[in-house]
Design a protein around this motif. Structure first.
Motif, PDB file in Angstrom:
ATOM      1  N   ASN A 115       0.812  -1.213   0.000  1.00 47.16           N
ATOM      2  CA  ASN A 115       0.000   0.000   0.000  1.00 47.16           C
ATOM      3  C   ASN A 115       0.851   1.271   0.000  1.00 47.16           C
ATOM      4  O   ASN A 115       0.465   2.272  -0.601  1.00 47.16           O
ATOM      5  N   LEU A 116       2.000   1.234   0.643  1.00 52.84           N
ATOM      6  CA  LEU A 116       2.911   2.390   0.567  1.00 52.84           C
ATOM      7  C   LEU A 116       3.481   2.543  -0.838  1.00 52.84           C
ATOM      8  O   LEU A 116       3.700   3.665  -1.303  1.00 52.84           O
ATOM      9  N   ALA A 117       3.701   1.434  -1.521  1.00 56.26           N
ATOM     10  CA  ALA A 117       4.166   1.513  -2.916  1.00 56.26           C
ATOM     11  C   ALA A 117       3.107   2.185  -3.786  1.00 56.26           C
ATOM     12  O   ALA A 117       3.427   3.030  -4.636  1.00 56.26           O
ATOM     13  N   THR A 120       3.104   5.897  -2.947  1.00 60.00           N
ATOM     14  CA  THR A 120       4.322   6.509  -3.488  1.00 60.00           C
ATOM     15  C   THR A 120       4.199   6.723  -4.991  1.00 60.00           C
ATOM     16  O   THR A 120       4.550   7.790  -5.509  1.00 60.00           O
ATOM     17  N   LYS A 121       3.689   5.728  -5.694  1.00 61.62           N
ATOM     18  CA  LYS A 121       3.492   5.849  -7.144  1.00 61.62           C
ATOM     19  C   LYS A 121       2.541   7.007  -7.453  1.00 61.62           C
ATOM     20  O   LYS A 121       2.793   7.806  -8.357  1.00 61.62           O
ATOM     21  N   ASP A 122       1.458   7.101  -6.696  1.00 66.11           N
ATOM     22  CA  ASP A 122       0.487   8.173  -6.933  1.00 66.11           C
ATOM     23  C   ASP A 122       1.080   9.549  -6.633  1.00 66.11           C
ATOM     24  O   ASP A 122       0.855  10.508  -7.381  1.00 66.11           O
ATOM     25  N   LEU A 123       1.831   9.671  -5.552  1.00 61.34           N
ATOM     26  CA  LEU A 123       2.477  10.957  -5.234  1.00 61.34           C
ATOM     27  C   LEU A 123       3.500  11.334  -6.297  1.00 61.34           C
ATOM     28  O   LEU A 123       3.658  12.502  -6.628  1.00 61.34           O
ATOM     29  N   ASN A 124       4.191  10.342  -6.837  1.00 61.84           N
ATOM     30  CA  ASN A 124       5.174  10.612  -7.878  1.00 61.84           C
ATOM     31  C   ASN A 124       4.524  11.231  -9.112  1.00 61.84           C
ATOM     32  O   ASN A 124       5.150  12.045  -9.796  1.00 61.84           O
ATOM     33  N   CYS A 125       3.291  10.878  -9.380  1.00 53.87           N
ATOM     34  CA  CYS A 125       2.590  11.468 -10.537  1.00 53.87           C
ATOM     35  C   CYS A 125       2.431  12.977 -10.389  1.00 53.87           C
ATOM     36  O   CYS A 125       2.389  13.696 -11.385  1.00 53.87           O
ATOM     37  N   PHE A 126       2.327  13.458  -9.164  1.00 54.14           N
ATOM     38  CA  PHE A 126       2.194  14.896  -8.927  1.00 54.14           C
ATOM     39  C   PHE A 126       3.548  15.591  -8.811  1.00 54.14           C
ATOM     40  O   PHE A 126       3.626  16.810  -8.880  1.00 54.14           O
ATOM     41  N   ASN A 127       4.598  14.825  -8.584  1.00 56.68           N
ATOM     42  CA  ASN A 127       5.951  15.360  -8.401  1.00 56.68           C
ATOM     43  C   ASN A 127       6.957  14.510  -9.179  1.00 56.68           C
ATOM     44  O   ASN A 127       7.872  13.931  -8.579  1.00 56.68           O
ATOM     45  N   SER A 132      13.003  11.163  -4.887  1.00 57.15           N
ATOM     46  CA  SER A 132      12.841  10.436  -3.627  1.00 57.15           C
ATOM     47  C   SER A 132      11.680   9.453  -3.680  1.00 57.15           C
ATOM     48  O   SER A 132      11.722   8.413  -3.020  1.00 57.15           O
ATOM     49  N   TYR A 133      10.664   9.753  -4.471  1.00 52.36           N
ATOM     50  CA  TYR A 133       9.530   8.827  -4.563  1.00 52.36           C
ATOM     51  C   TYR A 133       9.934   7.506  -5.211  1.00 52.36           C
ATOM     52  O   TYR A 133       9.667   6.431  -4.682  1.00 52.36           O
ATOM     53  N   MET A 134      10.563   7.582  -6.357  1.00 52.14           N
ATOM     54  CA  MET A 134      10.924   6.347  -7.046  1.00 52.14           C
ATOM     55  C   MET A 134      12.113   5.657  -6.383  1.00 52.14           C
ATOM     56  O   MET A 134      12.246   4.435  -6.472  1.00 52.14           O
ATOM     57  N   ASP A 135      12.960   6.403  -5.672  1.00 51.52           N
ATOM     58  CA  ASP A 135      14.009   5.762  -4.872  1.00 51.52           C
ATOM     59  C   ASP A 135      13.374   4.880  -3.803  1.00 51.52           C
ATOM     60  O   ASP A 135      13.790   3.736  -3.587  1.00 51.52           O
ATOM     61  N   TYR A 136      12.373   5.423  -3.118  1.00 48.26           N
ATOM     62  CA  TYR A 136      11.680   4.652  -2.088  1.00 48.26           C
ATOM     63  C   TYR A 136      10.904   3.487  -2.704  1.00 48.26           C
ATOM     64  O   TYR A 136      10.908   2.373  -2.175  1.00 48.26           O
TER      65      TYR A 136
END
Length: 172
Positions: A115-117, A120-127, A132-136
């Motif tokens: 669920n954190l993945a 993170t994927k969704d937040l990366n779409c906005f940024n 740091s998103y795709m690193d995580y």
């Protein structure tokens, strides 16, 4: 996807019925409100908040998701990317203590990592320029999600044991 504006507004209104002010309001102000909460119960709520923002619900919902993600990164996650101790968010900054003092493999629930993945994927779409998103995401994917699959038979891990003398408790 609903394209009718009136239907979309009704769905957004219905989605906000699942808001949790005790959790959402502090997170919107970047205040840690997750300590002692059940980890995997609340991560999907945060993903839902981000979906409300995406549907036009306002920056309140974006701030909840963004602040939650940063709080997790700085206070609750283990080096491999996972979170949780006995399915809960415990005291912040105590990952080493929980690994040393926890005799059972009840750390790093794989459901939380999944669920954190997604969050993170969704937040990366906005940024998309924030690495740091795709690193995580990569850390979670390879260290916990792929690592929780038994390569020799159909078995997975519910919780990914870490710490002294830890072993993987395979099962279904």
């Amino acid at each position: 996807m609903v394209t009718d504006k009136e239907q979309r507004a009704h769905l957004l209104e219905a989605a906000t019925c699942f808001d949790s002010p005790a959790l959402f309001d502090p997170l919107a102000r970047n205040v840690d409100a997750i300590r002692t909460r059940h980890a995997n119960q609340h991560i999907p709520m945060i993903t839902g908040a981000l979906k409300c923002y995406e549907a036009g619900g306002g920056t309140y919902y974006y701030n909840i998701a963004q602040n939650f993600w940063h709080i997790i990164q700085g206070r609750y996650r283990y080096a491999m990317g996972g979170v949780g101790n006995g399915e809960m968010f415990r005291l912040p900054y105590t990952q080493m203590l929980s690994m040393v003092n926890n005799p059972e493999p009840t750390i790093n629930e794989t459901c939380c990592a999944y669920n954190l993945a997604k969050l993170t994927k969704d937040l990366n779409c906005f940024n998309p320029d924030d690495a740091s998103y795709m690193d995580y995401y990569e850390r979670l994917l390879y260290n916990q999600l792929v690592g929780s699959i038994n390569p020799h038979q159909y078995q997975v891990l519910y919780q990914y044991a870490v710490g002294l003398n830890a072993s993987k408790p395979w099962g279904n």
